[in-house]
Design a protein around this motif. Sequence first.
Motif, PDB file in Angstrom:
ATOM      1  N   ILE A   1       0.830  -1.207   0.000  1.00  0.00           N
ATOM      2  CA  ILE A   1       0.000   0.000   0.000  1.00  0.00           C
ATOM      3  C   ILE A   1       0.864   1.258   0.000  1.00  0.00           C
ATOM      4  CG2 ILE A   1      -1.628   1.359   1.386  1.00  0.00           C
ATOM      5  CD1 ILE A   1      -2.948  -1.289   2.198  1.00  0.00           C
ATOM      6  N   GLY A   2       1.957   1.238   0.746  1.00  0.00           N
ATOM      7  CA  GLY A   2       2.801   2.425   0.840  1.00  0.00           C
ATOM      8  C   GLY A   2       3.885   2.525  -0.205  1.00  0.00           C
ATOM      9  N   PHE A   3       3.927   1.583  -1.145  1.00  0.00           N
ATOM     10  CA  PHE A   3       5.051   1.496  -2.082  1.00  0.00           C
ATOM     11  C   PHE A   3       5.247   2.788  -2.896  1.00  0.00           C
ATOM     12  CE2 PHE A   3       6.952   0.447  -6.189  1.00  0.00           C
ATOM     13  CZ  PHE A   3       8.108  -0.212  -5.790  1.00  0.00           C
ATOM     14  N   GLY A   4       4.166   3.414  -3.303  1.00  0.00           N
ATOM     15  CA  GLY A   4       4.278   4.572  -4.181  1.00  0.00           C
ATOM     16  C   GLY A   4       4.615   5.876  -3.489  1.00  0.00           C
ATOM     17  N   LEU A   5       4.680   5.871  -2.179  1.00  0.00           N
ATOM     18  CA  LEU A   5       4.938   7.110  -1.431  1.00  0.00           C
ATOM     19  C   LEU A   5       6.437   7.346  -1.278  1.00  0.00           C
ATOM     20  CD1 LEU A   5       2.195   6.897   1.345  1.00  0.00           C
ATOM     21  CD2 LEU A   5       2.079   8.020  -0.890  1.00  0.00           C
TER      22      LEU A   5
ATOM     23  N   LYS B   1       8.799   9.816   6.888  1.00  0.00           N
ATOM     24  CA  LYS B   1       8.392   8.520   7.418  1.00  0.00           C
ATOM     25  C   LYS B   1       7.112   8.601   8.237  1.00  0.00           C
ATOM     26  CE  LYS B   1      10.038   4.495   9.979  1.00  0.00           C
ATOM     27  NZ  LYS B   1      11.177   3.876  10.718  1.00  0.00           N
ATOM     28  N   ARG B   2       7.005   9.604   9.113  1.00  0.00           N
ATOM     29  CA  ARG B   2       5.819   9.687   9.963  1.00  0.00           C
ATOM     30  C   ARG B   2       4.568   9.950   9.124  1.00  0.00           C
ATOM     31  NH1 ARG B   2       6.108  13.635  15.042  1.00  0.00           N
ATOM     32  NH2 ARG B   2       7.767  12.128  15.515  1.00  0.00           N
ATOM     33  N   ALA B   3       4.677  10.845   8.141  1.00  0.00           N
ATOM     34  CA  ALA B   3       3.539  11.155   7.273  1.00  0.00           C
ATOM     35  C   ALA B   3       3.153   9.936   6.438  1.00  0.00           C
ATOM     36  CB  ALA B   3       3.868  12.341   6.369  1.00  0.00           C
ATOM     37  N   LYS B   4       4.169   9.213   5.943  1.00  0.00           N
ATOM     38  CA  LYS B   4       3.900   8.013   5.144  1.00  0.00           C
ATOM     39  C   LYS B   4       3.182   6.962   5.982  1.00  0.00           C
ATOM     40  CE  LYS B   4       6.212   4.332   2.557  1.00  0.00           C
ATOM     41  NZ  LYS B   4       7.494   3.846   1.980  1.00  0.00           N
TER      42      LYS B   4
ATOM     43  N   GLY C   1       9.896   9.025  -1.087  1.00  0.00           N
ATOM     44  CA  GLY C   1      10.352  10.345  -0.669  1.00  0.00           C
ATOM     45  C   GLY C   1       9.504  11.010   0.394  1.00  0.00           C
ATOM     46  N   ARG C   2       8.401  10.393   0.774  1.00  0.00           N
ATOM     47  CA  ARG C   2       7.537  10.969   1.807  1.00  0.00           C
ATOM     48  C   ARG C   2       8.194  10.804   3.186  1.00  0.00           C
ATOM     49  NH1 ARG C   2       1.831  11.512   1.767  1.00  0.00           N
ATOM     50  NH2 ARG C   2       2.065  11.417  -0.515  1.00  0.00           N
TER      51      ARG C   2
END
Length: 251
Positions: free
Chosen positions: A113-117, A122-125, A119-120
Amino acid sequence: MKSPLRAVLGGRKEHRHRILEIAHLRKVFPVNESFLTVLDGISFTAQSGELICILGRSGCGKSTLLKVLAGFLPPTSGKVLLKGQPVSHPGPDRCVVFQEDTLFPWLTVEENIGFGLVGREKRAKNAEVERFLNLVGLSEFRSYLPREISGGMKQRVALARVLILQPEVLLMDEPFASLDAQTREEMQNLLLTLWQELSHTILFVTHDVNEAVVLADRILLMDKNPGRIREEIVVDLPRPRRRESDGFLQF
């Protein structure tokens, strides 16, 4: 007096605008020493927050149309505009969900689910991944690998993985076709819930009439040889739609 489309949307989108415009679209493929026209004269528009089903039999060019809209294939002629700009290549403003889940088998549900994030922070991701795990009802399965979950769960992950990117348009190519009837209905209901929550524009390809009537604001009915839009149908049934209601059965 409300327009038919506004009646269908139930006033949910007060500030809608044209997001997608397809005009005189034609797609021709070379075949041996000849040419095959798969799409011819396709023209329609989509408003922001609208859910459109593209309905037709196998071989009518539905999937090819979606690939052109996604930027995977160039049109032979005609134009595809997203917010007034030509579509010439794939981009994060248009995400695709296929019939096959296309998950990374070595990543967990959470990691997929988080693969495309990229450069985000870490906490926000982590917060976004947590939000979408909850939205698709998979918080308890976050550490599972794709081989350890059901087909319906895989499609939940696939949905969350693209929606977390906040695309302008979600393109769906018969994503529930391989699921059993009960799971398919559950996924249709989940899609509608996510659509209400996130307000994205959806173009949903299907060959199932009932599925189109359950989901769509409008149905674009396609003919084949070559693929053309034969009819546009506004689905003027109130939401939520009950499959056993007289209005639904008579549509």
